[in-house]
Design an enzyme around this catalytic site. Structure first.
Site, short mmCIF file in Angstrom:
data_model
loop_
_atom_site.label_atom_id
_atom_site.label_comp_id
_atom_site.label_asym_id
_atom_site.label_seq_id
_atom_site.Cartn_x
_atom_site.Cartn_y
_atom_site.Cartn_z
N GLY A 101 0.82 -1.22 0.00
CA GLY A 101 0.00 0.00 0.00
C GLY A 101 0.84 1.26 0.00
O GLY A 101 2.04 1.22 0.28
N ARG A 164 -0.05 -5.24 -5.24
CA ARG A 164 -0.08 -6.38 -4.31
C ARG A 164 -0.05 -7.65 -5.17
O ARG A 164 -0.44 -7.65 -6.33
CB ARG A 164 -1.33 -6.34 -3.45
CG ARG A 164 -1.40 -5.09 -2.56
CD ARG A 164 -2.46 -5.23 -1.49
NE ARG A 164 -2.68 -3.97 -0.78
CZ ARG A 164 -1.97 -3.56 0.27
NH1 ARG A 164 -0.97 -4.29 0.71
NH2 ARG A 164 -2.25 -2.42 0.86
N ASP A 190 5.54 -5.61 5.60
CA ASP A 190 5.92 -6.95 6.05
C ASP A 190 5.88 -7.97 4.92
O ASP A 190 6.80 -8.79 4.76
CB ASP A 190 5.04 -7.39 7.23
CG ASP A 190 3.55 -7.33 6.93
OD1 ASP A 190 3.15 -6.60 6.01
OD2 ASP A 190 2.78 -8.03 7.61
N ASP A 220 0.89 1.54 8.94
CA ASP A 220 0.28 0.99 10.17
C ASP A 220 1.28 0.83 11.31
O ASP A 220 0.89 0.54 12.43
CB ASP A 220 -0.32 -0.40 9.89
CG ASP A 220 -1.50 -0.36 8.93
OD1 ASP A 220 -1.94 0.76 8.59
OD2 ASP A 220 -1.98 -1.44 8.53
N MET A 263 -6.53 4.19 9.49
CA MET A 263 -5.95 2.93 9.05
C MET A 263 -5.34 2.15 10.21
O MET A 263 -5.06 2.69 11.27
CB MET A 263 -4.92 3.18 7.95
CG MET A 263 -5.61 3.23 6.61
SD MET A 263 -4.52 3.35 5.23
CE MET A 263 -5.71 3.14 3.91
N ARG A 265 -4.71 -2.17 9.98
CA ARG A 265 -5.38 -3.44 9.67
C ARG A 265 -5.32 -4.38 10.87
O ARG A 265 -6.32 -4.92 11.29
CB ARG A 265 -4.65 -4.09 8.49
CG ARG A 265 -5.53 -4.96 7.68
CD ARG A 265 -4.79 -5.82 6.69
NE ARG A 265 -3.67 -5.22 6.00
CZ ARG A 265 -3.59 -5.04 4.69
NH1 ARG A 265 -4.61 -5.35 3.93
NH2 ARG A 265 -2.50 -4.56 4.13
N GLU A 319 -9.39 0.67 11.40
CA GLU A 319 -10.15 -0.13 10.43
C GLU A 319 -10.23 -1.62 10.78
O GLU A 319 -11.19 -2.30 10.42
CB GLU A 319 -9.55 0.03 9.03
CG GLU A 319 -8.11 -0.43 8.95
CD GLU A 319 -7.51 -0.34 7.56
OE1 GLU A 319 -6.29 -0.40 7.46
OE2 GLU A 319 -8.26 -0.20 6.59
N MET A 373 -7.07 9.50 2.11
CA MET A 373 -6.56 10.88 2.04
C MET A 373 -5.29 11.01 2.87
O MET A 373 -4.34 11.71 2.50
CB MET A 373 -7.60 11.87 2.54
CG MET A 373 -8.81 11.92 1.65
SD MET A 373 -10.00 13.11 2.23
CE MET A 373 -9.20 14.62 1.76
N ILE A 374 -5.25 10.30 3.99
CA ILE A 374 -4.08 10.36 4.87
C ILE A 374 -2.90 9.66 4.21
O ILE A 374 -1.76 10.12 4.26
CB ILE A 374 -4.42 9.72 6.24
CG1 ILE A 374 -5.38 10.62 7.01
CG2 ILE A 374 -3.15 9.43 7.05
CD1 ILE A 374 -5.89 10.06 8.31
N1 LIG Z 1 5.19 -14.54 2.12
C1 LIG Z 1 5.49 -13.87 1.01
N2 LIG Z 1 6.44 -14.34 0.16
C2 LIG Z 1 6.77 -13.66 -0.97
N3 LIG Z 1 6.18 -12.50 -1.33
C3 LIG Z 1 5.24 -11.99 -0.55
C4 LIG Z 1 4.84 -12.64 0.66
N4 LIG Z 1 3.87 -11.90 1.25
C5 LIG Z 1 3.66 -10.84 0.43
N5 LIG Z 1 4.49 -10.89 -0.64
C6 LIG Z 1 4.55 -9.93 -1.75
O1 LIG Z 1 4.91 -8.65 -1.24
C7 LIG Z 1 4.19 -7.62 -1.91
C8 LIG Z 1 3.54 -6.71 -0.91
O2 LIG Z 1 2.81 -7.44 0.07
P1 LIG Z 1 1.51 -6.82 0.76
O3 LIG Z 1 0.51 -6.46 -0.28
O4 LIG Z 1 1.09 -7.73 1.84
O5 LIG Z 1 1.98 -5.42 1.33
P2 LIG Z 1 3.04 -5.06 2.46
O6 LIG Z 1 4.39 -5.07 1.87
O7 LIG Z 1 2.82 -5.93 3.64
O8 LIG Z 1 2.67 -3.57 2.74
P3 LIG Z 1 1.37 -3.02 3.51
O9 LIG Z 1 0.69 -4.18 4.17
O10 LIG Z 1 1.94 -2.06 4.50
O11 LIG Z 1 0.56 -2.36 2.48
C9 LIG Z 1 3.20 -8.31 -2.83
O12 LIG Z 1 3.65 -8.17 -4.16
C10 LIG Z 1 3.17 -9.74 -2.37
O13 LIG Z 1 2.97 -10.66 -3.42
O1 LIG Z 2 -6.84 -0.69 -0.23
P1 LIG Z 2 -5.46 -1.22 -0.19
O2 LIG Z 2 -4.52 -0.55 -1.13
O3 LIG Z 2 -5.39 -2.70 -0.33
O4 LIG Z 2 -4.85 -0.86 1.20
C1 LIG Z 2 -5.51 -0.95 2.41
C2 LIG Z 2 -4.57 -1.39 3.48
O5 LIG Z 2 -3.29 -0.87 3.32
C3 LIG Z 2 -2.78 -0.37 4.54
O6 LIG Z 2 -2.77 1.03 4.45
C4 LIG Z 2 -1.39 -0.88 4.79
O7 LIG Z 2 -0.56 -0.39 3.76
C5 LIG Z 2 -3.75 -0.85 5.60
O8 LIG Z 2 -3.87 0.03 6.67
C6 LIG Z 2 -5.01 -0.98 4.83
O9 LIG Z 2 -5.85 -1.96 5.36
MG LIG Z 3 1.45 -5.75 5.27
#
Ligand SMILES: Nc1ncnc2c1ncn2[C@@H]1O[C@H](COP(=O)(O)OP(=O)(O)OP(=O)(O)O)[C@@H](O)[C@H]1O
Ligand SMILES: O=P(O)(O)OC[C@H]1O[C@](O)(CO)[C@@H](O)[C@@H]1O
Ligand SMILES: [Mg+2]
Length: 496
Positions: A101, A164, A190, A220, A263, A265, A319, A373-374
């Site tokens: 995100g 994602r 993460d 988050d 936000m 999660r 949320e 917006m944030i």
């Molecule tokens: N266990 C995993 N192994 C390999 N790739 C992963 C794994 N988990 C997530 N990814 C990949 O990492 C990218 C980002 O993951 P995710 O959408 O969960 O967001 P994030 O990095 O956790 O950020 P946020 O949750 O803060 O938005 C995606 O392209 C997803 O496919």
């Molecule tokens: O609508 P999207 O892009 O999947 O993102 C929403 C999620 O992304 C986050 O902002 C984490 O990046 C969470 O707080 C929220 O649940």
């Molecule tokens: Mg995450």
């Protein structure tokens, strides 16, 4: 000194319980690599700085509150420039990718990596991967130069785009190899860091001289070990505007209620800190603290009391709070994250129904959802400085041959942290620690813990002076930093 080598972490043990959870280096799996003097030695800006280079033995303790007889505990390698580097400037082909995100500060980190590579190390081959992980194998790259990224920190979002899902380790590493990339900077949360760990492992299996460096991004603040994530301060600050609006609306109506969704999660840090900063919030609901609506000690009873006493109230809800009260949706996003129901809308309706039908009480409720917006604004001043230092640390680490690491602030010091430490758990608000108690005492809201549960928690409580040692306890203590929220209140996780 004893040492154990794992793919993701080298553990070095010393005297008095000293443990260094070290990050990998090229020298762990490639022998006889040439080294070069760090070009910063002849950089007019840095060459005069005394002790500019970090000593090879410098490490940063994870715990800073200790007793005279406690073991020295876990340490991380201190980030910063090294005397020797493993890349000649013209040999480097770097790339940057942003995943997950949006978060305030993404563009600032991109800008500062490009600038640091250029100004500090004379590296001018930098590619941007478009649209997150899948961009490695499905999109064209863009060339990043100090000139093209010069103004991007003033904009929200990420100029590279993000996504994602789409993490395919083999395809990504093939693309890295095909393009001759030897430094990969991965900015994300993460999930992204788990993906970065998989890329690093595959690169290591193939024996490639390619750095994988992570920069932790999460609005988050759900990444463990680090003091806090960039963009968090900005989010807390921006949330004040929504809370102020909710307060103005609530105060101006008879029995006015303002509900603000923020936000968070799985972790309620934004809601908790926005509440503590505002002073206008009467109730803060977060995922870590289950609540209930009806009956003694419930939310409805508290709302009725607030309205009787003050004529209005403001509720902040993260949320991810109260999701267990709603019918499960069982849907996931492309990365496998559970899709949440709109708890703000749900709770607003429940409150309206309860007061109209059961209490026959007239109220005016305004629901504000400022979440996207944030997330979409640029980083504020303190986050921008933080982003700069994170970016510089990542570049120094990469040039020094470290790989498979995430840069992060630990107790106010920049460090290199092994991926597995960042990905093994999520950072959450600890509701049995002081910070949540501060929040409860500032809002006067119910704890939503029945007398039976409270007695149970009381029984489990360790003596108040006991140092926290196990993984569920606070591992995120920090020295006073110059940052707005941390310097005022202390540890984001435990409130020490
Ligand atoms: N266990 C995993 N192994 C390999 N790739 C992963 C794994 N988990 C997530 N990814 C990949 O990492 C990218 C980002 O993951 P995710 O959408 O969960 O967001 P994030 O990095 O956790 O950020 P946020 O949750 O803060 O938005 C995606 O392209 C997803 O496919
Ligand atoms: O609508 P999207 O892009 O999947 O993102 C929403 C999620 O992304 C986050 O902002 C984490 O990046 C969470 O707080 C929220 O649940
Ligand atoms: Mg995450």
């Amino acid at each position: 000194m004893g040492s154990e080598n794992h793919y993701q972490m080298n553990m070095v043990k010393g005297e008095f319980g000293y443990v260094l959870e070290d990050v990998p280096n090229f020298t762990d799996y490639i022998s006889d690599l040439p080294t070069y003097p760090n070009p910063l030695r002849s950089n007019p800006a840095y060459s005069v700085v005394k002790q500019y280079f970090v000593d090879i033995d410098d490490t940063v303790p994870q715990k800073i509150v200790v007793h005279k007889d406690t073991p020295r505990g876990v340490h991380f390698r201190r980030a910063g420039p090294r005397q020797k580097v493993y890349f000649a400037s013209d040999e480097v082909q770097a790339c940057l990718v942003t995943c997950g995100g949006l978060c305030p500060g993404l563009n600032t980190v991109i800008r500062e990596i490009v600038h640091s590579l250029d100004c500090m190390y004379g590296v001018n081959k930098v590619l941007g991967i478009n649209g997150g992980y899948r961009g490695f194998y499905s999109k064209n790259t863009i060339t990043l130069t100090p000139k093209t990224v010069n103004d991007i920190h003033k904009r929200g979002g990420t100029i590279l785009g993000t996504s994602r899902g789409g993490h395919d380790t083999t395809k990504i590493v093939d693309s890295i190899q095909d393009r001759g990339i030897n430094q990969v900077y991965i900015i994300g949360g993460d999930g992204t860091q788990k993906g970065a760990a998989a890329i690093y492992e595959e690169i290591r299996k193939r024996g490639l001289k390619v750095v994988v460096a992570g920069i932790p991004k999460t609005i988050d603040n759900d990444i463990p070990v680090i003091d806090k994530s960039f963009g968090f301060d900005t989010a807390v600050e921006e949330a004040q505007r929504a809370i102020n609006a909710a307060h103005v609306e609530a105060e101006s109506a008879e029995n006015g209620i303002g509900v603000v969704k923020l936000m968070g999660r799985y972790s309620g840090f934004i809601a908790m800190y926005a509440t503590l900063a505002s002073r206008d919030v009467d109730c803060c609901l977060i995922p870590e603290s289950p609540f209930y609506l009806e009956g003694e000690g419930g939310l409805f009873e508290y709302i009725e009391r607030c309205l009787k006493e003050n004529g209005h109230m403001v509720i902040v809800i993260a949320e991810g709070a109260g999701q267990e009260l709603l019918a499960a949706k069982n849907e996931e996003d492309a990365s496998g994250n559970r899709l949440l129901q709109d708890i703000g809308l749900w709770i607003s309706q429940k409150i309206k129904d309860h007061f109209a039908n059961k209490l026959k009480m007239l109220l005016t409720l305004k629901y504000i959802d400022p979440t996207y917006m944030i997330r979409a604004i640029p980083s504020n001043a303190s986050d921008s400085v933080y982003c700069t230092l994170l970016a510089q640390s990542a570049v120094h680490g990469a040039m020094a041959g470290y790989t498979g690491f995430t840069t992060g602030l630990v107790n106010g010091r920049h460090t290199f942290i092994p991926f597995n430490r960042i990905t093994e758990r999520q950072n959450k608000v600890v509701t049995t620690d002081r910070m949540w108690a501060r929040l409860l005492s500032s809002t006067n809201q119910p704890s939503f813990i029945g007398p039976k549960e409270a007695a149970e928690i009381g029984k489990q409580k360790k003596p108040t002076t006991q140092l926290l040692d196990d993984e569920d306890d606070c591992t995120d203590e920090r020295a006073g930093t110059s940052f707005m929220v941390t310097s005022l209140i202390g540890c984001l996780s435990c409130g020490q």
